[in-house]
Design a protein around this motif. Structure first.
Motif, PDB file in Angstrom:
ATOM      1  N   LYS A  66       0.833  -1.209   0.000  1.00 47.54           N
ATOM      2  CA  LYS A  66       0.000   0.000   0.000  1.00 47.54           C
ATOM      3  C   LYS A  66       0.867   1.259   0.000  1.00 47.54           C
ATOM      4  CE  LYS A  66      -3.695  -0.131   2.471  1.00 47.54           C
ATOM      5  NZ  LYS A  66      -4.623  -0.158   3.632  1.00 47.54           N
ATOM      6  N   TRP A  90       2.298 -10.103  -4.409  1.00 51.53           N
ATOM      7  CA  TRP A  90       0.858 -10.263  -4.168  1.00 51.53           C
ATOM      8  C   TRP A  90       0.509 -11.742  -3.983  1.00 51.53           C
ATOM      9  CZ3 TRP A  90      -2.956  -6.661  -3.437  1.00 51.53           C
ATOM     10  CH2 TRP A  90      -2.609  -5.329  -3.652  1.00 51.53           C
ATOM     11  N   GLU A 122      -9.835 -12.612  -1.777  1.00 52.72           N
ATOM     12  CA  GLU A 122      -9.980 -11.150  -1.805  1.00 52.72           C
ATOM     13  C   GLU A 122      -8.674 -10.483  -2.228  1.00 52.72           C
ATOM     14  OE1 GLU A 122     -10.328  -7.653   1.520  1.00 52.72           O
ATOM     15  OE2 GLU A 122     -11.538  -9.457   1.853  1.00 52.72           O
ATOM     16  N   GLN A 168      -7.750  -8.307  -5.690  1.00 53.39           N
ATOM     17  CA  GLN A 168      -7.079  -7.001  -5.710  1.00 53.39           C
ATOM     18  C   GLN A 168      -5.890  -7.038  -6.662  1.00 53.39           C
ATOM     19  OE1 GLN A 168      -6.143  -5.244  -1.789  1.00 53.39           O
ATOM     20  NE2 GLN A 168      -7.646  -6.642  -0.903  1.00 53.39           N
ATOM     21  N   LYS A 194      -6.729  -6.713 -10.306  1.00 51.19           N
ATOM     22  CA  LYS A 194      -6.961  -5.325 -10.745  1.00 51.19           C
ATOM     23  C   LYS A 194      -5.631  -4.619 -11.010  1.00 51.19           C
ATOM     24  CE  LYS A 194     -11.336  -4.827  -8.213  1.00 51.19           C
ATOM     25  NZ  LYS A 194     -12.027  -4.115  -7.101  1.00 51.19           N
TER      26      LYS A 194
END
Length: 453
Positions: A316, A327, A345, A349, A352
């Protein structure tokens, strides 16, 4: 291998103070006055030569001055007081000229001639100082030599010279012990592939003595001790040394890095992780690579939640590289924690962030299928194939074929199975071939039943 930090602290002979010493001792010829018991004196012939020498030396015509000395040295007995004194003056002249390497031979001769007599030609203080500078010159030449055999001989001479100095010195000094420890360590690691552990132990012993002779020891003492402990494989003490150095210099990032590496090398992963965190609190080891290394340490320790928290914060904030593999590791942390929905989940992310990655879609499909949610797995498998960029395409086709087969979507299953075995890798996969055969058999059996109806 000797650390560059140790080598950078190697002393160059500070010879100017010795010039005064030699000038007072030789040119003024005051030895006899200082030590009445030494009733040595220069011959008249040598006394007549010295003014000519001084005239040339004062004019900085050192070559002429040295020629005058050499001519007179050739005329006097080799073991005479004149010879010792003239050699001593020659040393001084070579120092003034800056030709330190050439000063070794006359200094050796001067000391040998003096020591061969009782009482010695030179008083003990002068002998001690000459011996100290001779040691430094040996070491300087040894370190600069590219010939291992020559360097080894010079280190051996330096060792012997230093032992003579220690016998003459009422008390050793921190600087002398530093010189001794350095020369022993440098000698020991001439061949970095096969260091001499006995010499390294001696270097460590001399460094220990020096550490106790100074209120505030020089950093080089600690560096030598540290290098010696590492060479001797004494990792626990090595770690203790790094901890001490960090307390003394918390602003140094190098010590934190080496301490963390030491802990990792001894299987103390938690201590390694805590060391990195301590360093980061001081503003060190804060690069994306070190942040990822910290994640890896916690992951390997089975601290998956901690690893996941670090990855979440790092991805982040941009303090961990925004790469697909990171990831994937983030999602894997939750799989290890048996939190598949959270893992899914995270993968969504990631999809994307990397919209062209079919591999992420494949991982999502696998996670759903593990939850026995084939209907949700199927579209992600189809998306994986559509996007491409797969590590092993035939495995994705086989997986799609299996899921579709389980859902009785035989047309999709057959198409996927055929594409799986059409892949070069899939052609070698017996399971893929078996799956294709099974699907064909089912379809054939279904069609046979329809034909009978």
């Amino acid at each position: 291998m000797i650390p560059p930090a140790v080598m950078s602290h190697f002393p160059s002979p500070s010879l100017r103070p010795l010039l005064t010493l030699l000038g007072a001792a030789a040119l003024a010829v005051t030895l006899a006055a200082q030590q009445p018991v030494r009733d040595y004196s220069l011959t008249d012939a040598t006394g007549e030569v010295l003014p000519k020498f001084k005239l040339a030396a004062d004019a900085k015509n050192y070559d002429a001055a040295l020629a005058i000395l050499d001519a007179q040295i050739a005329k006097v007995p080799a073991d005479s007081y004149d010879a010792a004194t003239l050699e001593q003056i020659k040393v001084q002249t070579l120092f003034q000229k800056g030709d330190f390497a050439r000063a070794i031979e006359p200094m050796e001769h001067a000391l040998a001639v003096s020591d061969a007599h009782t009482p010695t030609y030179f008083e003990e203080r002068i002998t001690r100082d000459l011996q100290n500078y001779l040691t430094q010159l040996y070491v300087q030449e040894a370190v600069g030599s590219k010939n291992p055999a020559v360097a080894s001989k010079l280190f051996e001479k330096a060792d012997g010279s230093m032992q003579k100095w220690l016998k003459l010195a009422p008390n050793s000094t921190a600087d002398a012990q530093l010189l001794y420890a350095q020369l022993l360590y440098s000698w020991a690691v001439q061949n970095p592939e096969k260091p001499d552990l006995k010499l390294i132990q001696r270097a460590l012993d001399q460094a220990e003595i020096g550490l106790h002779l100074a209120i505030h020891p020089k950093d080089t003492f600690y560096l030598i001790k540290l290098a010696a402990l590492q060479q001797l494989g004494r990792t626990a003490e090595t770690a203790e040394m790094f901890e001490l150095l960090i307390k003394q210099k918390p602003e140094s990032s190098t010590y934190y890095q080496q301490l963390a590496a030491t802990y990792l090398g001894t299987g103390q992963e938690l201590r390694a992780a805590l060391t990195i965190e301590r360093a980061q609190a001081q503003g060190h080891m804060a690069t994306p690579q070190y942040n990822f290394n910290l994640v890896g340490i916690y992951f390997n320790m089975g601290q998956f939640e901690k690893a996941a928290d670090l990855l979440e914060a790092g991805l982040k904030a941009g303090t961990i590289d925004n790469e697909q593999k990171n990831w994937e590791l983030y999602a894997l942390c939750y799989q290890q924690l048996e939190r598949p929905l959270k893992s899914i989940e995270v993968l969504k992310q990631a999809a994307k962030v990397f919209p062209k990655s079919g591999q992420i879609e494949f991982m999502i499909a696998q996670a759903y299928n593990g939850l026995e949610k084939s209907d949700e797995a199927l579209p992600h498998l189809q998306a994986a194939i559509a996007k491409g960029n797969l590590t092993k395409p035939h495995q994705v086709y086989s997986y799609l074929a299996y899921v579709a087969y389980e859902m009785k979507k035989f047309d999709i299953a057959l198409d996927a199975a055929e594409k799986a075995v059409a892949d070069p890798e899939g052609a070698k996969d017996r399971q893929a071939q078996g799956l294709l055969k099974g699907i064909k058999d089912i379809i054939k059996e279904r069609e046979a039943k329809k034909a009978k109806m």
